[in-house]
Scaffold this motif. Structure first.
Motif, mmCIF file in Angstrom:
data_model
loop_
_atom_site.group_PDB
_atom_site.id
_atom_site.type_symbol
_atom_site.label_atom_id
_atom_site.label_comp_id
_atom_site.label_asym_id
_atom_site.label_seq_id
_atom_site.Cartn_x
_atom_site.Cartn_y
_atom_site.Cartn_z
ATOM 1 N N ARG A 1 0.672 -1.582 0.459
ATOM 2 C CA ARG A 1 0.750 0.232 0.067
ATOM 3 C C ARG A 1 0.579 1.575 0.358
ATOM 4 N NH1 ARG A 1 -2.604 -2.185 5.751
ATOM 5 N NH2 ARG A 1 -0.533 -3.169 5.458
ATOM 6 N N TYR A 2 2.690 1.080 0.422
ATOM 7 C CA TYR A 2 2.697 2.278 -0.007
ATOM 8 C C TYR A 2 4.043 3.142 -0.536
ATOM 9 C CZ TYR A 2 0.754 1.420 5.287
ATOM 10 O OH TYR A 2 -0.011 0.853 5.796
ATOM 11 N N VAL A 3 3.584 2.536 -1.551
ATOM 12 C CA VAL A 3 4.568 2.829 -3.029
ATOM 13 C C VAL A 3 3.367 3.702 -3.949
ATOM 14 C CG1 VAL A 3 6.441 1.106 -2.629
ATOM 15 C CG2 VAL A 3 3.953 0.989 -3.634
ATOM 16 N N LYS A 4 4.187 3.716 -5.055
ATOM 17 C CA LYS A 4 3.173 4.646 -5.649
ATOM 18 C C LYS A 4 2.574 3.722 -5.987
ATOM 19 C CE LYS A 4 4.110 7.875 -9.501
ATOM 20 N NZ LYS A 4 5.266 8.202 -11.348
ATOM 21 N N TYR A 5 1.365 4.425 -6.695
ATOM 22 C CA TYR A 5 0.419 3.575 -6.409
ATOM 23 C C TYR A 5 -0.622 3.017 -6.501
ATOM 24 C CZ TYR A 5 2.170 5.679 -11.424
ATOM 25 O OH TYR A 5 2.380 6.608 -12.843
ATOM 26 N N GLY A 6 -0.029 2.927 -5.342
ATOM 27 C CA GLY A 6 -0.860 1.493 -4.389
ATOM 28 C C GLY A 6 -1.438 2.388 -2.819
ATOM 29 N N GLY A 7 -1.927 2.392 -2.056
ATOM 30 C CA GLY A 7 -2.628 3.670 -0.895
ATOM 31 C C GLY A 7 -3.873 2.336 -0.101
ATOM 32 N N VAL A 8 -4.728 2.861 0.155
ATOM 33 C CA VAL A 8 -5.736 2.176 1.263
ATOM 34 C C VAL A 8 -7.033 3.065 0.753
ATOM 35 C CG1 VAL A 8 -6.996 2.463 3.346
ATOM 36 C CG2 VAL A 8 -4.186 1.780 2.834
ATOM 37 N N HIS A 9 -8.479 2.501 0.661
ATOM 38 C CA HIS A 9 -9.754 3.107 0.443
ATOM 39 C C HIS A 9 -10.750 2.434 1.792
ATOM 40 C CE1 HIS A 9 -13.386 4.902 -2.189
ATOM 41 N NE2 HIS A 9 -13.919 3.016 -1.549
ATOM 42 N N GLY A 10 -11.445 3.548 2.092
ATOM 43 C CA GLY A 10 -12.464 3.036 3.179
ATOM 44 C C GLY A 10 -12.209 3.515 3.880
ATOM 45 N N ILE B 1 12.697 -11.214 -2.931
ATOM 46 C CA ILE B 1 11.573 -10.423 -2.813
ATOM 47 C C ILE B 1 11.344 -9.572 -3.849
ATOM 48 C CG2 ILE B 1 9.915 -9.153 -1.136
ATOM 49 C CD1 ILE B 1 11.428 -10.409 1.320
ATOM 50 N N GLU B 2 9.718 -9.056 -4.017
ATOM 51 C CA GLU B 2 9.474 -8.302 -5.055
ATOM 52 C C GLU B 2 8.107 -7.906 -4.272
ATOM 53 O OE1 GLU B 2 10.636 -6.572 -7.971
ATOM 54 O OE2 GLU B 2 12.242 -8.003 -8.432
ATOM 55 N N GLU B 3 7.549 -6.153 -4.795
ATOM 56 C CA GLU B 3 6.434 -5.844 -4.767
ATOM 57 C C GLU B 3 5.300 -5.313 -5.893
ATOM 58 O OE1 GLU B 3 6.992 -3.583 0.065
ATOM 59 O OE2 GLU B 3 7.898 -2.757 -1.710
ATOM 60 N N VAL B 4 4.251 -5.087 -6.141
ATOM 61 C CA VAL B 4 3.404 -5.166 -6.305
ATOM 62 C C VAL B 4 3.040 -3.817 -6.308
ATOM 63 C CG1 VAL B 4 1.344 -5.249 -7.617
ATOM 64 C CG2 VAL B 4 3.172 -6.566 -7.610
ATOM 65 N N PRO B 5 2.206 -2.542 -5.990
ATOM 66 C CA PRO B 5 1.326 -1.374 -5.887
ATOM 67 C C PRO B 5 -0.133 -2.187 -5.620
ATOM 68 C CG PRO B 5 2.269 -0.544 -7.719
ATOM 69 C CD PRO B 5 2.586 -1.772 -7.468
ATOM 70 N N ILE B 6 -1.240 -2.174 -4.275
ATOM 71 C CA ILE B 6 -2.011 -2.465 -4.878
ATOM 72 C C ILE B 6 -3.180 -1.029 -3.330
ATOM 73 C CG2 ILE B 6 -1.615 -4.861 -4.601
ATOM 74 C CD1 ILE B 6 -2.614 -4.553 -1.196
ATOM 75 N N THR B 7 -4.468 -1.365 -3.715
ATOM 76 C CA THR B 7 -4.720 -0.264 -2.680
ATOM 77 C C THR B 7 -5.772 -1.464 -2.552
ATOM 78 O OG1 THR B 7 -5.527 0.824 -4.836
ATOM 79 C CG2 THR B 7 -7.390 1.067 -3.240
ATOM 80 N N PHE B 8 -5.614 -0.999 -0.991
ATOM 81 C CA PHE B 8 -6.390 -1.256 -0.065
ATOM 82 C C PHE B 8 -7.398 -1.203 0.341
ATOM 83 C CE2 PHE B 8 -7.702 -2.700 4.535
ATOM 84 C CZ PHE B 8 -7.480 -4.221 4.770
ATOM 85 N N VAL B 9 -8.827 -2.283 0.084
ATOM 86 C CA VAL B 9 -10.089 -1.544 0.436
ATOM 87 C C VAL B 9 -10.544 -2.295 1.028
ATOM 88 C CG1 VAL B 9 -12.016 -1.420 -0.761
ATOM 89 C CG2 VAL B 9 -10.198 -1.240 -2.195
ATOM 90 N N ASP B 10 -11.144 -1.045 2.787
ATOM 91 C CA ASP B 10 -12.046 -1.678 3.926
ATOM 92 C C ASP B 10 -12.757 -2.727 3.349
ATOM 93 O OD1 ASP B 10 -11.861 -1.880 6.239
ATOM 94 O OD2 ASP B 10 -13.336 -0.270 6.316
ATOM 95 N N ARG B 11 -13.567 -3.656 3.796
ATOM 96 C CA ARG B 11 -14.217 -4.283 3.967
ATOM 97 C C ARG B 11 -15.598 -3.786 3.497
ATOM 98 N NH1 ARG B 11 -15.593 -8.894 6.449
ATOM 99 N NH2 ARG B 11 -13.888 -9.553 7.578
ATOM 100 N N VAL B 12 -16.281 -4.292 2.753
ATOM 101 C CA VAL B 12 -17.699 -4.314 2.401
ATOM 102 C C VAL B 12 -18.595 -4.314 3.306
ATOM 103 C CG1 VAL B 12 -19.656 -3.900 0.388
ATOM 104 C CG2 VAL B 12 -16.871 -4.356 -0.292
ATOM 105 N N TYR B 13 -18.672 -6.306 3.536
ATOM 106 C CA TYR B 13 -19.379 -6.902 5.077
ATOM 107 C C TYR B 13 -18.804 -7.728 5.583
ATOM 108 C CZ TYR B 13 -22.560 -7.045 0.388
ATOM 109 O OH TYR B 13 -22.829 -6.256 -1.292
#
Length: 238
Positions: free
Chosen positions: A125-134, A202-214
């Motif tokens: 979540r902590y590189v360019k194009y990664g993040g957190v939503h919700g 170890i390699e990393e891939v940027p992701i956006t973590f989304v808070d649970r919906v249900y």
């Protein structure tokens, strides 16, 4: 995306009746040309999660969706260990069932591993194009602060220590699980720190973590205390 590898996707569940069908659908949608199986490790969910998984087996096949239930909640680390015993792939993906880890990123994980030959690919979540939503500001600050604290003390060479969306070579995951002692949320941090200490690629891939919906989050004050205890333990032992 054609390759000769097989991917075992381990998804621990507890009261995920409202999420499990959607995440399974999305995995199949995004991995059309990949050989994979989904291993659901359910810890005795009282909400009917296992019944939903059995229905999904009728749709997709019991060879593609494996239900490996346990009688009660026994911890996240042991859930991965339990799922690993039933994994037939040479690569293993671990991810959450609550849709915070979107299966759309799986092709990027696989592509990164094929390009680099990495033993581990971890979502961050902590590189360019990664993040957190919700998340509200306080939760974002708490998460970021915990990660910075761990980075400062442990120097693990990865940007997101507490993330739990990862792809492993099966043999590497088996080695790391046998080396780890943590059972709860600290398990993820211990795994990646020990992997770094052991010199795994170890390699990393940027992701956006989304808070649970249900459903409701299982992270509370006791997990924060366990995190701090785990941090001290890793500082002393690695």
């Amino acid at each position: 995306m054609e390759c000769k590898n097989k991917y075992s996707i381990i998804i621990p569940t507890y009261n995920e009746r409202l999420n499990i069908a959607l995440i399974v659908y999305l995995v199949f949608k995004h991995l059309r040309d990949v050989d994979f199986e989904i291993i659901v490790v359910d810890d005795g969910s009282p909400d009917g999660t296992q019944e939903i998984v059995k229905q999904l087996q009728q749709v997709y096949g019991e060879d593609r969706i494996l239900l490996r239930a346990r009688p009660k909640k026994l911890g996240l680390g042991t859930a991965y260990s339990h799922g690993l015993k039933h994994a037939s792939g040479n690569f293993v993906v671990i991810m959450d069932a609550d849709l915070s880890h979107h299966p759309k990123y799986l092709p990027s994980f696989i592509k990164k591993q094929l390009e680099t030959g990495a033993s581990i690919v971890t979502g961050t979540r902590y590189v360019k194009y990664g993040g957190v939503h919700g998340w509200n500001l306080m939760r974002k600050l708490t998460s970021r602060g915990a990660n910075v604290l761990a980075q400062t003390l442990l120097w693990p060479s990865v940007s997101d220590l507490t993330g739990s969306f990862r792809l492993y070579r099966k043999s590497v995951l088996e080695d790391l699980i046998s080396s780890c002692v943590s059972k709860g949320y600290v398990f993820q941090m211990e795994m990646i720190v020990r992997a770094s200490r052991k010199g795994y690629h170890i390699e990393e891939v940027p992701i956006t973590f989304v808070d649970r919906v249900y459903g409701s989050s299982k992270l509370g004050g006791s997990e924060i205390v366990e995190y701090l205890k785990g941090l001290v333990y890793l500082l002393v032992t690695t």
